[in-house]
Design an enzyme around this catalytic site. Sequence first.
Site, PDB file in Angstrom:
ATOM      1  N   ASP A 192     118.138 -41.061  -3.003  1.00 19.68           N
ATOM      2  CA  ASP A 192     117.666 -42.279  -3.653  1.00 19.68           C
ATOM      3  C   ASP A 192     116.158 -42.162  -3.882  1.00 19.68           C
ATOM      4  O   ASP A 192     115.424 -41.600  -3.062  1.00 19.68           O
ATOM      5  CB  ASP A 192     117.975 -43.490  -2.784  1.00 19.68           C
ATOM      6  CG  ASP A 192     117.690 -44.796  -3.525  1.00 19.68           C
ATOM      7  OD1 ASP A 192     117.503 -44.740  -4.756  1.00 19.68           O
ATOM      8  OD2 ASP A 192     117.669 -45.836  -2.872  1.00 19.68           O
ATOM      9  N   ASP A 194     113.841 -44.956  -5.061  1.00 22.70           N
ATOM     10  CA  ASP A 194     113.051 -46.100  -4.607  1.00 22.70           C
ATOM     11  C   ASP A 194     113.306 -46.411  -3.132  1.00 22.70           C
ATOM     12  O   ASP A 194     114.451 -46.363  -2.661  1.00 22.70           O
ATOM     13  CB  ASP A 194     113.383 -47.329  -5.466  1.00 22.70           C
ATOM     14  CG  ASP A 194     113.110 -47.073  -6.938  1.00 22.70           C
ATOM     15  OD1 ASP A 194     111.934 -47.019  -7.317  1.00 22.70           O
ATOM     16  OD2 ASP A 194     114.095 -46.891  -7.690  1.00 22.70           O
TER      17      ASP A 194
END
Length: 279
Positions: A192, A194
């Site tokens: 991921d 963010d």
Amino acid sequence: MEVMADRGDGPSVEGSAGMIAEIRAPGPRPLRLLEWKVSVGAAVQIGSVLALCAPLPPAPRPATAAPPPAASGASTRAQRAGPERKLKAERPGVVRELCVRPGQVIAPGGVLVRLEGCSHPVVMKGLCAECGQDLTQIRSKNGKQNVPLSTATVSMVHSVPELKVSSEQAEQLGREDQQRLHRNRKLVLMVDLDQTLIHTTEQHCQQMSNKGIFHFQLGRGEPMLHTRLRPHCKEFLEKIAKLYELHVFTFGSRLYAHTIAGTARVSLQGMILRVCSNS
């Protein structure tokens, strides 16, 4: 000269797969096939040379006088056949059958070759990458039709959504990716973006150090964004990239994802291989 024959179950639409075009010998004189310039399975475009032919002279009239004895062999040969002629495709497609052998004479209207309409398996901005046909023009010409013009329905490249391929092409590319991973002895690791690798905010703190912070806007009039890599992110990616093929994703927009990828590429040392987003 060509005759259309639909081998599908639905209505005929120009440019759709399953449409068979019979390319016939133009008149008014018989032709001798000299050489094929295509083979079965070859994709041809409009204007592609299919074969070289030579027109034969018309049948001789009953002789009323003996020919002049001075006629040479070269001039006799010149009378037997005309100059070479290129037969070109008037539509795109895939060669399914060559109906004449080299050296064979074919009468006017005889079938030379059968072409199957291109299925347009790879499309970029409305243009078929196989035959070069503009599918937007076909849609405009035919109006609303239920028959699909192209089998390209899968978007493969995140940064180029206009590029689409057929499900068969997508499966083949998937198999090639799997084989590459097996050769490299790696698995895919989804990371991921963010709140994992980076932190992005619209708020700017004056006391915050500018070291390792990227400032950018996604468009004119858009707020200024500030992105910072998490501590030890570079070292983590350097180590993990030796074991996995990294795929980085985000729930942000496409523009945001690729802006981050381009801005932080130097710090991440090009380890962002594929960036996915929710749009």
